[in-house]
Design an enzyme around this catalytic site. Structure first.
Site, mmCIF file in Angstrom:
data_model
loop_
_atom_site.group_PDB
_atom_site.id
_atom_site.type_symbol
_atom_site.label_atom_id
_atom_site.label_comp_id
_atom_site.label_asym_id
_atom_site.label_seq_id
_atom_site.Cartn_x
_atom_site.Cartn_y
_atom_site.Cartn_z
ATOM 1 N N CYS A 47 -40.781 -70.288 17.514
ATOM 2 C CA CYS A 47 -39.868 -71.082 16.698
ATOM 3 C C CYS A 47 -39.345 -70.203 15.560
ATOM 4 O O CYS A 47 -39.753 -69.051 15.404
ATOM 5 C CB CYS A 47 -40.534 -72.354 16.185
ATOM 6 S SG CYS A 47 -41.307 -72.223 14.581
ATOM 7 N N HIS A 48 -38.443 -70.755 14.743
ATOM 8 C CA HIS A 48 -37.793 -69.941 13.723
ATOM 9 C C HIS A 48 -38.743 -69.489 12.620
ATOM 10 O O HIS A 48 -38.475 -68.502 11.933
ATOM 11 C CB HIS A 48 -36.604 -70.696 13.134
ATOM 12 C CG HIS A 48 -35.377 -70.593 13.987
ATOM 13 N ND1 HIS A 48 -35.122 -71.464 15.025
ATOM 14 C CD2 HIS A 48 -34.352 -69.700 13.984
ATOM 15 C CE1 HIS A 48 -33.993 -71.120 15.619
ATOM 16 N NE2 HIS A 48 -33.504 -70.065 15.012
ATOM 17 N N THR A 49 -39.861 -70.179 12.434
ATOM 18 C CA THR A 49 -40.845 -69.713 11.461
ATOM 19 C C THR A 49 -41.462 -68.403 11.923
ATOM 20 O O THR A 49 -41.675 -67.484 11.128
ATOM 21 C CB THR A 49 -41.938 -70.763 11.258
ATOM 22 O OG1 THR A 49 -41.333 -72.002 10.885
ATOM 23 C CG2 THR A 49 -42.907 -70.338 10.165
ATOM 24 N N HIS A 70 -47.483 -70.051 16.544
ATOM 25 C CA HIS A 70 -48.157 -71.287 16.150
ATOM 26 C C HIS A 70 -47.777 -72.492 17.005
ATOM 27 O O HIS A 70 -48.265 -73.583 16.777
ATOM 28 C CB HIS A 70 -47.868 -71.600 14.674
ATOM 29 C CG HIS A 70 -46.443 -71.933 14.371
ATOM 30 N ND1 HIS A 70 -45.460 -70.974 14.296
ATOM 31 C CD2 HIS A 70 -45.821 -73.112 14.155
ATOM 32 C CE1 HIS A 70 -44.306 -71.549 14.015
ATOM 33 N NE2 HIS A 70 -44.490 -72.850 13.939
ATOM 34 N N GLU A 71 -46.931 -72.293 18.009
ATOM 35 C CA GLU A 71 -46.573 -73.393 18.899
ATOM 36 C C GLU A 71 -47.175 -73.080 20.255
ATOM 37 O O GLU A 71 -46.715 -72.176 20.959
ATOM 38 C CB GLU A 71 -45.045 -73.509 18.986
ATOM 39 C CG GLU A 71 -44.580 -74.778 19.652
ATOM 40 C CD GLU A 71 -43.076 -74.962 19.526
ATOM 41 O OE1 GLU A 71 -42.645 -75.792 18.721
ATOM 42 O OE2 GLU A 71 -42.342 -74.262 20.249
ATOM 43 N N CYS A 100 -58.485 -82.067 7.271
ATOM 44 C CA CYS A 100 -59.936 -82.037 7.092
ATOM 45 C C CYS A 100 -60.531 -83.442 7.115
ATOM 46 O O CYS A 100 -61.693 -83.639 7.448
ATOM 47 C CB CYS A 100 -60.312 -81.330 5.795
ATOM 48 S SG CYS A 100 -59.931 -82.278 4.279
ATOM 49 N N CYS A 103 -60.248 -84.659 1.998
ATOM 50 C CA CYS A 103 -59.576 -84.416 0.716
ATOM 51 C C CYS A 103 -58.700 -85.602 0.331
ATOM 52 O O CYS A 103 -58.448 -86.497 1.133
ATOM 53 C CB CYS A 103 -58.754 -83.134 0.780
ATOM 54 S SG CYS A 103 -57.250 -83.256 1.788
ATOM 55 N N CYS A 106 -55.637 -86.092 2.674
ATOM 56 C CA CYS A 106 -55.957 -86.646 3.994
ATOM 57 C C CYS A 106 -56.289 -88.132 3.915
ATOM 58 O O CYS A 106 -56.036 -88.885 4.856
ATOM 59 C CB CYS A 106 -57.114 -85.881 4.623
ATOM 60 S SG CYS A 106 -56.685 -84.212 5.197
ATOM 61 N N CYS A 114 -52.903 -81.334 3.980
ATOM 62 C CA CYS A 114 -54.322 -81.214 3.644
ATOM 63 C C CYS A 114 -54.549 -80.143 2.586
ATOM 64 O O CYS A 114 -53.959 -79.057 2.638
ATOM 65 C CB CYS A 114 -55.104 -80.879 4.910
ATOM 66 S SG CYS A 114 -56.848 -80.484 4.678
ATOM 67 N N ARG A 118 -53.720 -76.899 4.782
ATOM 68 C CA ARG A 118 -52.272 -77.042 4.889
ATOM 69 C C ARG A 118 -51.624 -75.722 5.280
ATOM 70 O O ARG A 118 -52.223 -74.644 5.116
ATOM 71 C CB ARG A 118 -51.680 -77.515 3.561
ATOM 72 C CG ARG A 118 -51.781 -76.482 2.441
ATOM 73 C CD ARG A 118 -51.052 -76.954 1.198
ATOM 74 N NE ARG A 118 -51.571 -78.219 0.683
ATOM 75 C CZ ARG A 118 -51.003 -78.896 -0.305
ATOM 76 N NH1 ARG A 118 -49.886 -78.448 -0.864
ATOM 77 N NH2 ARG A 118 -51.542 -80.014 -0.736
ATOM 78 N N CYS A 180 -45.426 -78.095 17.172
ATOM 79 C CA CYS A 180 -44.515 -77.733 16.080
ATOM 80 C C CYS A 180 -43.170 -78.417 16.227
ATOM 81 O O CYS A 180 -42.944 -79.488 15.691
ATOM 82 C CB CYS A 180 -44.342 -76.209 15.985
ATOM 83 S SG CYS A 180 -43.275 -75.718 14.604
ATOM 84 N N ARG A 375 -36.415 -73.275 23.339
ATOM 85 C CA ARG A 375 -37.776 -72.798 23.389
ATOM 86 C C ARG A 375 -37.977 -71.962 24.648
ATOM 87 O O ARG A 375 -37.697 -72.416 25.758
ATOM 88 C CB ARG A 375 -38.774 -73.956 23.389
ATOM 89 C CG ARG A 375 -38.934 -74.625 22.026
ATOM 90 C CD ARG A 375 -39.537 -73.642 21.028
ATOM 91 N NE ARG A 375 -39.822 -74.272 19.749
ATOM 92 C CZ ARG A 375 -39.015 -74.239 18.695
ATOM 93 N NH1 ARG A 375 -37.843 -73.631 18.790
ATOM 94 N NH2 ARG A 375 -39.363 -74.799 17.565
#
Length: 380
Positions: A47-49, A70-71, A100, A103, A106, A114, A118, A180, A375
């Site tokens: 993805c673009h991130t 991360h995807e 988690c 917290c 959450c 989180c 996070r 994602c 994708r």
């Protein structure tokens, strides 16, 4: 069980420097520590991130060498001490922003960042001991993590708070999209904007996230969805996602927000900025109705420019907000969304534009960079 508790050597696509081609390397992956999970990644996409981090668009992303990604979706290889909600062999979804469960964030409805897990582009090591789990095979030098996940590797170690067990009936090649992009777009429409039936929507940027917003808006019964993009090749897919009107800023002699106002006779109720452009954000904001308009920011912005909005403009009844992971709490809210996808609420096939072997990851990066892919599903 043969690998449990042992170092695994596998292939990974390592980013050695900003904008440099990812290099397929043999890397060593340590066993999971307390409250960690080691996964075998079967499918990942870009993805673009990831693209932004690969290009090193800001200082926070320049932690090299690094394993991006991360995807994805995969299977649990082993779990560390204290992990009880999953076991080896479970199908799972790695999530870049965790939950988690303890917290104050959450425990609060309507919040999903989180305090412990996070999304954090600065994070490059594990929470447990402040160390990495990746090392070069040749000389044992550390390789850093990315966004809690690092899925451009055949095996990865992730905090259990960032791993979601999923129904094995769901095809993993499709479920990877929900870690994602698709969740981010649909969730922005449902959880953040809370689109109401018969409302009007404008989407700036028709990549995977923008089309996911359209799918979410259509599912909510939006009466008119307007898509804005400088690449008209994206318009046919936009129609499949429910977009009824299109604007190409390059082909209009008017500002985009003026065209939107003409089409809707007064502006849309909801606009979404999915392009990562400060100019698009300004136009998205101005495209909304001056009494009830809501603008949701989704694009990745590397520019140091600030929001292009005068404070007094907010007194006109418009509001602006941003969304991370579509406002979904990954552990408690995403399972129901996955069930909805299993039941056919969304067309996930729409988002997979290419399928490539893992070793073609640089080709996949270029396709996304050139705007020629939604994708690229990579099979590890």
């Amino acid at each position: 069980m043969e690998t449990q508790g042992k170092v695994i050597t596998c292939r990974a696509a390592v980013a050695w420097g900003a904008g440099e081609p990812l290099v397929m390397e043999d890397v060593k992956v340590d066993p999971p520590q307390r409250l960690e999970v080691r996964l075998r990644i079967l499918f990942t996409s870009i993805c673009h991130t990831d693209l932004s981090a690969w290009k090193g668009e800001n200082e926070a992303q320049r932690a090299y060498p690094r394993i991006l990604g991360h995807e994805a979706a995969g299977i649990v290889e082993s779990v560390g001490e204290g992990v009880e909600e999953m076991k080896a062999g479970d199908h799972v979804l790695p999530i870049f922003t965790g939950e988690c469960g303890d917290c104050r964030v959450c425990k609060r409805d309507g919040a999903n960042l989180c305090e412990r897990f996070r999304v954090d582009p600065m994070k490059k090591v594990m929470v447990t001991d402040g160390k990495t789990r990746f090392f070069t095979s040749k000389d044992n030098k550390p390789i850093y993590h990315f966004l809690n996940t690092s899925t451009f590797s055949e095996y990865t170690v992730i905090d259990s708070a960032c791993v979601l067990k999923v129904d094995p009936l769901f095809p993993l090649e499709k479920i990877s999209l929900l870690s994602c992009g698709v969740s981010t777009g649909v969730g922005a429409a449902w959880n953040v904007a809370d689109i109401q039936p018969a409302s009007t929507v404008a989407i700036f940027g028709l990549g995977a996230v923008g089309l996911a917003v359209a799918e979410g808006a259509r599912a909510r019964g939006a009466s008119k969805i307007i898509g804005i993009d400088v690449n008209p090749d994206k318009f046919p897919l936009g129609r499949e996602a429910g977009i009824s009107e299109f604007i190409n800023p390059k082909e209009s002699d008017k500002a985009v927000h003026e065209r939107v106002w003409e089409i809707t006779e007064g502006g849309v109720e909801y606009s979404f900025e999915c392009a990562g452009s400060i100019e698009a954000l300004r136009e998205a904001f101005l495209s909304t109705n001056s009494g009830v308009g809501v603008t949701v920011l989704l694009g990745v912005h590397a520019s140091p420019q600030l929001l292009p909005i005068h404070p007094m403009e907010l007194f006109q009844g418009r509001s602006i907000t941003a969304s991370v992971f579509g406002g979904f709490k990954p552990k408690t809210q995403l399972p129901f969304f996955i069930t909805q996808c299993l039941q056919g609420l969304l067309n996930l096939d729409l988002f997979i534009s290419h399928q490539l072997p893992f070793h073609d990851i640089n080709k996949a990066m270029q396709l996304l960079h050139q705007g020629k892919a939604l994708r690229c599903l990579l099979r590890l």
